[in-house]
Design a protein around this motif. Structure first.
Motif, short mmCIF file in Angstrom:
data_model
loop_
_atom_site.label_atom_id
_atom_site.label_comp_id
_atom_site.label_asym_id
_atom_site.label_seq_id
_atom_site.Cartn_x
_atom_site.Cartn_y
_atom_site.Cartn_z
N GLN A 1 -5.02 -6.99 6.77
CA GLN A 1 -5.57 -5.72 7.27
C GLN A 1 -5.38 -5.59 8.77
O GLN A 1 -5.60 -6.54 9.52
CB GLN A 1 -7.08 -5.65 7.00
N ILE A 2 -5.06 -4.36 9.19
CA ILE A 2 -5.14 -3.99 10.60
C ILE A 2 -6.62 -3.80 10.93
O ILE A 2 -7.37 -3.24 10.13
CB ILE A 2 -4.40 -2.65 10.83
N GLY B 1 -9.33 -1.87 13.16
CA GLY B 1 -9.61 -0.80 14.12
C GLY B 1 -10.84 -1.27 14.90
O GLY B 1 -10.84 -2.35 15.49
N GLY B 2 -11.92 -0.50 14.86
CA GLY B 2 -13.16 -0.93 15.50
C GLY B 2 -13.98 -1.82 14.59
O GLY B 2 -15.03 -2.32 14.98
N MET B 3 -13.53 -2.00 13.35
CA MET B 3 -14.17 -2.84 12.32
C MET B 3 -15.53 -2.32 11.87
O MET B 3 -16.28 -3.05 11.22
CB MET B 3 -14.33 -4.28 12.81
N CYS B 4 -15.87 -1.09 12.21
CA CYS B 4 -17.20 -0.58 11.84
C CYS B 4 -17.31 -0.45 10.33
O CYS B 4 -18.36 -0.72 9.74
CB CYS B 4 -17.45 0.78 12.49
N LEU C 1 -14.85 -1.81 8.04
CA LEU C 1 -14.40 -3.07 7.44
C LEU C 1 -15.52 -4.09 7.35
O LEU C 1 -15.65 -4.79 6.36
CB LEU C 1 -13.26 -3.66 8.29
N THR D 1 -12.51 3.72 15.80
CA THR D 1 -11.27 4.24 16.39
C THR D 1 -10.73 5.45 15.63
O THR D 1 -11.06 5.66 14.45
CB THR D 1 -10.18 3.14 16.36
N SER E 1 -10.20 5.86 11.52
CA SER E 1 -10.80 7.05 10.90
C SER E 1 -9.76 7.83 10.10
O SER E 1 -10.02 8.24 8.96
CB SER E 1 -11.40 7.98 11.97
N ASP F 1 -15.91 13.60 9.49
CA ASP F 1 -15.93 14.76 10.40
C ASP F 1 -14.68 14.74 11.27
O ASP F 1 -14.15 15.78 11.65
CB ASP F 1 -17.17 14.70 11.30
N ILE G 1 -0.79 3.11 11.90
CA ILE G 1 -0.84 4.33 12.73
C ILE G 1 -0.80 3.85 14.18
O ILE G 1 -1.63 3.04 14.59
CB ILE G 1 -2.13 5.13 12.49
C1 LIG Z 1 -22.64 3.43 9.37
C2 LIG Z 1 -21.46 4.34 9.55
C3 LIG Z 1 -21.66 5.71 9.59
C4 LIG Z 1 -20.56 6.57 9.76
N1 LIG Z 1 -20.77 7.93 9.82
C5 LIG Z 1 -19.71 8.75 10.01
C6 LIG Z 1 -19.89 10.17 10.09
O1 LIG Z 1 -21.00 10.70 10.01
N2 LIG Z 1 -18.78 10.94 10.27
C7 LIG Z 1 -17.52 10.40 10.38
O2 LIG Z 1 -16.55 11.16 10.55
N3 LIG Z 1 -17.34 9.07 10.30
C8 LIG Z 1 -18.39 8.24 10.11
N4 LIG Z 1 -18.18 6.90 10.01
C9 LIG Z 1 -16.80 6.39 10.01
C10 LIG Z 1 -16.34 6.03 11.40
O3 LIG Z 1 -16.30 7.20 12.19
C11 LIG Z 1 -14.91 5.44 11.35
O4 LIG Z 1 -14.07 6.38 10.73
C12 LIG Z 1 -14.84 4.18 10.57
O5 LIG Z 1 -15.75 3.25 11.09
C13 LIG Z 1 -13.42 3.58 10.58
O6 LIG Z 1 -12.99 3.37 11.89
P1 LIG Z 1 -12.84 1.88 12.47
O7 LIG Z 1 -12.08 1.98 13.74
O8 LIG Z 1 -14.14 1.20 12.49
O9 LIG Z 1 -11.87 1.23 11.34
P2 LIG Z 1 -11.97 -0.20 10.62
O10 LIG Z 1 -13.26 -0.36 9.93
O11 LIG Z 1 -11.56 -1.27 11.56
O12 LIG Z 1 -10.78 0.00 9.56
C14 LIG Z 1 -10.90 0.91 8.47
C15 LIG Z 1 -9.57 0.87 7.67
O13 LIG Z 1 -8.53 1.45 8.46
C16 LIG Z 1 -7.45 0.51 8.61
N5 LIG Z 1 -6.93 0.72 9.96
C17 LIG Z 1 -7.61 0.70 11.13
N6 LIG Z 1 -6.81 1.05 12.15
C18 LIG Z 1 -5.58 1.27 11.61
C19 LIG Z 1 -4.33 1.65 12.17
N7 LIG Z 1 -4.15 1.88 13.47
N8 LIG Z 1 -3.28 1.80 11.30
C20 LIG Z 1 -3.43 1.57 9.97
N9 LIG Z 1 -4.60 1.21 9.41
C21 LIG Z 1 -5.66 1.07 10.22
C22 LIG Z 1 -8.08 -0.86 8.41
O14 LIG Z 1 -7.13 -1.82 8.00
C23 LIG Z 1 -9.10 -0.56 7.33
O15 LIG Z 1 -8.49 -0.52 6.06
C24 LIG Z 1 -19.25 6.02 9.86
C25 LIG Z 1 -19.07 4.63 9.85
C26 LIG Z 1 -20.14 3.79 9.70
C27 LIG Z 1 -19.90 2.31 9.70
#
Ligand SMILES: Cc1cc2nc3c(=O)[nH]c(=O)nc-3n(C[C@H](O)[C@H](O)[C@H](O)COP(=O)(O)OP(=O)(O)OC[C@H]3O[C@@H](n4cnc5c(N)ncnc54)[C@H](O)[C@@H]3O)c2cc1C
Length: 257
Positions: A27-28, A30-33, A35, A105, A109, A118, A153
């Motif tokens: 897995q890539i 992102g912010g891991m929120c 994952l 990130t 998202s 959103d 991405i």
């Molecule tokens: C408690 C909680 C509440 C939330 N509420 C909302 C909300 O109200 N509205 C909203 O819009 N979003 C919400 N989110 C989602 C948040 O905004 C992010 O979209 C989400 O956390 C994924 O972003 P991340 O960077 O943490 O990705 P990660 O958790 O790191 O990764 C998510 C997935 O994307 C893949 N990935 C990450 N980066 C890349 C890349 N560059 N290329 C290819 N694949 C990639 C990873 O491998 C994984 O499969 C919420 C998240 C949490 C944890």
């Protein structure tokens, strides 16, 4: 619980892509929120943090946004928000809290294409492309429909057209997920309206210029909605009409935000 066997801070996109495609469970990061909440084993977690993908660059025609750009950076970027009538800020400002938005990130998202997103709904009404390391440049409207693929991405390119934009959503409480969200922009023939949290991922409609009430009716009739624990299909149908009117009135300058 999330378990990671190997962690690699990639030194090039080629290295990241080679590792990603070596094993279907790699897995890539992102912010891991998201994952970090999953119960799975990741043989190799690939961090893009050293690759300079956390910047927003502006030229005359486009904003080029790195995939590792956080939601907080998007929310506070003055010129990006001034250009997009603040819909990016409006779409992320209620997502949990600043601490989460400092981690989550844009790449994570958009890759995830969550039904409740959103972020996806806001970007979908813009004229924008997703840049995939292997797959090249793909319009976001097309990327949304594609199956999940093993690719990275790297950037999102937002084309600076002169259209107006608006965003609205409804949450039961401040930091909860949206029951429904809508974004809209004008284009030469009429309106682009995107509806997300249906509860499925956002869909995009292009509707030729009609009276506001007629546009709301067309969208309400055509959008596929469903029930989930947050809202019934019937309630969502009423929200589509109300939010659609709200964003169209913002586009027409009839109401202030
Ligand atoms: C408690 C909680 C509440 C939330 N509420 C909302 C909300 O109200 N509205 C909203 O819009 N979003 C919400 N989110 C989602 C948040 O905004 C992010 O979209 C989400 O956390 C994924 O972003 P991340 O960077 O943490 O990705 P990660 O958790 O790191 O990764 C998510 C997935 O994307 C893949 N990935 C990450 N980066 C890349 C890349 N560059 N290329 C290819 N694949 C990639 C990873 O491998 C994984 O499969 C919420 C998240 C949490 C944890």
């Amino acid at each position: 619980m999330l378990r990671i066997q190997q962690y690699v801070k990639a030194q090039s996109l080629e290295e990241a892509y080679t590792l990603l495609t070596k094993n279907r469970n790699n897995q890539i990061l992102g912010g891991m929120c998201w994952l970090k909440m999953e119960d799975r084993l990741i043989p190799c977690a690939i961090d893009l943090g050293d690759l300079g993908l956390d910047k927003i660059e502006e030229s005359e025609d486009v904003f080029t946004i790195g995939a590792m750009t956080t939601l907080r950076t998007l929310e506070t970027h003055a010129s990006l928000n001034a250009w997009c009538d603040h819909i990016i800020r409006d779409s992320v400002k209620d997502i949990v809290g600043v601490q989460l938005r400092n981690l989550a990130t844009l790449g994570g998202s958009l890759y995830s294409r969550f039904g409740f997103s959103d972020v996806l709904t806001a970007f979908l009404c813009l004229d924008c492309d997703v840049v995939l390391y292997h797959g090249g440049v793909i319009p976001l409207a097309k990327f949304v429909q594609m199956p999940y693929m093993r690719d990275i991405i790297t950037h999102v390119i937002v084309h600076k057209n002169k259209e107006r934009k608006a965003f609205a959503c409804v949450r039961k409480s401040a930091t909860d997920l949206s029951l429904l969200n809508i974004s809209a922009s004008t284009y030469e023939k009429g309106y682009v309206i995107c509806v997300g949290a249906r509860p499925y991922k956002a869909v995009r409609f292009e509707i030729e210029k009609l009276a506001v009430e007629e546009v709301c009716q067309v969208v309400s009739e055509q959008v596929e909605l469903d029930d989930n624990m947050r809202a019934s299909k019937e309630y969502r149908r009423k929200l589509v009409g109300a939010l659609c009117r709200r964003v169209l009135e913002q586009l027409e300058g009839k109401v202030c935000k």
